[in-house]
Design an enzyme around this catalytic site. Sequence first.
Site, PDB file in Angstrom:
ATOM      1  N   HIS A  20       0.823  -1.201   0.000  1.00  0.00           N
ATOM      2  CA  HIS A  20       0.000   0.000   0.000  1.00  0.00           C
ATOM      3  C   HIS A  20       0.865   1.262   0.000  1.00  0.00           C
ATOM      4  O   HIS A  20       1.790   1.375   0.790  1.00  0.00           O
ATOM      5  CB  HIS A  20      -0.924  -0.021   1.225  1.00  0.00           C
ATOM      6  N   ASP A  28       7.370   6.651 -20.964  1.00  0.00           N
ATOM      7  CA  ASP A  28       7.619   6.626 -22.404  1.00  0.00           C
ATOM      8  C   ASP A  28       9.064   6.199 -22.654  1.00  0.00           C
ATOM      9  O   ASP A  28       9.826   5.947 -21.716  1.00  0.00           O
ATOM     10  CB  ASP A  28       7.293   7.982 -23.028  1.00  0.00           C
ATOM     11  N   HIS A 102       7.691  18.429 -14.314  1.00  0.00           N
ATOM     12  CA  HIS A 102       8.396  17.284 -14.889  1.00  0.00           C
ATOM     13  C   HIS A 102       9.713  17.020 -14.156  1.00  0.00           C
ATOM     14  O   HIS A 102      10.095  15.867 -13.947  1.00  0.00           O
ATOM     15  CB  HIS A 102       8.640  17.519 -16.386  1.00  0.00           C
ATOM     16  N   TYR A 124       5.745  13.525 -22.382  1.00  0.00           N
ATOM     17  CA  TYR A 124       5.170  13.477 -21.036  1.00  0.00           C
ATOM     18  C   TYR A 124       4.218  12.298 -20.814  1.00  0.00           C
ATOM     19  O   TYR A 124       3.362  12.348 -19.932  1.00  0.00           O
ATOM     20  CB  TYR A 124       4.480  14.801 -20.682  1.00  0.00           C
ATOM     21  N   ALA A 125       4.361  11.234 -21.572  1.00  0.00           N
ATOM     22  CA  ALA A 125       3.549  10.030 -21.380  1.00  0.00           C
ATOM     23  C   ALA A 125       4.189   9.191 -20.277  1.00  0.00           C
ATOM     24  O   ALA A 125       4.795   8.147 -20.528  1.00  0.00           O
ATOM     25  CB  ALA A 125       3.413   9.250 -22.683  1.00  0.00           C
ATOM     26  N   ASN A 126       4.080   9.701 -19.060  1.00  0.00           N
ATOM     27  CA  ASN A 126       4.683   9.089 -17.884  1.00  0.00           C
ATOM     28  C   ASN A 126       3.697   9.190 -16.733  1.00  0.00           C
ATOM     29  O   ASN A 126       2.985  10.191 -16.607  1.00  0.00           O
ATOM     30  CB  ASN A 126       5.964   9.837 -17.491  1.00  0.00           C
TER      31      ASN A 126
END
Length: 135
Positions: A20, A28, A102, A124-126
């Site tokens: 948890h 990316d 970022h 920014y595909a993170n």
Amino acid sequence: MKKGRLLNSELSYEISKIGHTSHITLCDAGLPIPKEVKRIDLAIEAGFPSFIKTLDAILSEMMVEEIILASEIKAINPKVYNEILETFKKNGMNPKITEVSHENFKLITKESEAIVRTGECSPYANIILKSGVVF
């Protein structure tokens, strides 16, 4: 043979042992991965596997209570941002969304249990996925 959707043994193992509030980063192809964090490299070629397809597969086995995104994604990559929200909705989850710069995002990845690199080649595909509980 495993019957579930997620077939990658390394990724499945990392999800099975996460506790948890611990987290896994999905990224990316270009995100720098700290040397001290376990790397699970799924990237084969540009665009494969995609960030969203990989996220969807992960969510089939992981309960997520919070996500962390770089705030830049909303303006620079709104398509992926909206697909992220839709993917969580499709999987019956409505996690808390935390936005950071970022630069701060990259610092937080150092605390991840693992970083999963996709073939995604859009900016920014993170996402950082903080584990929830199923009860």
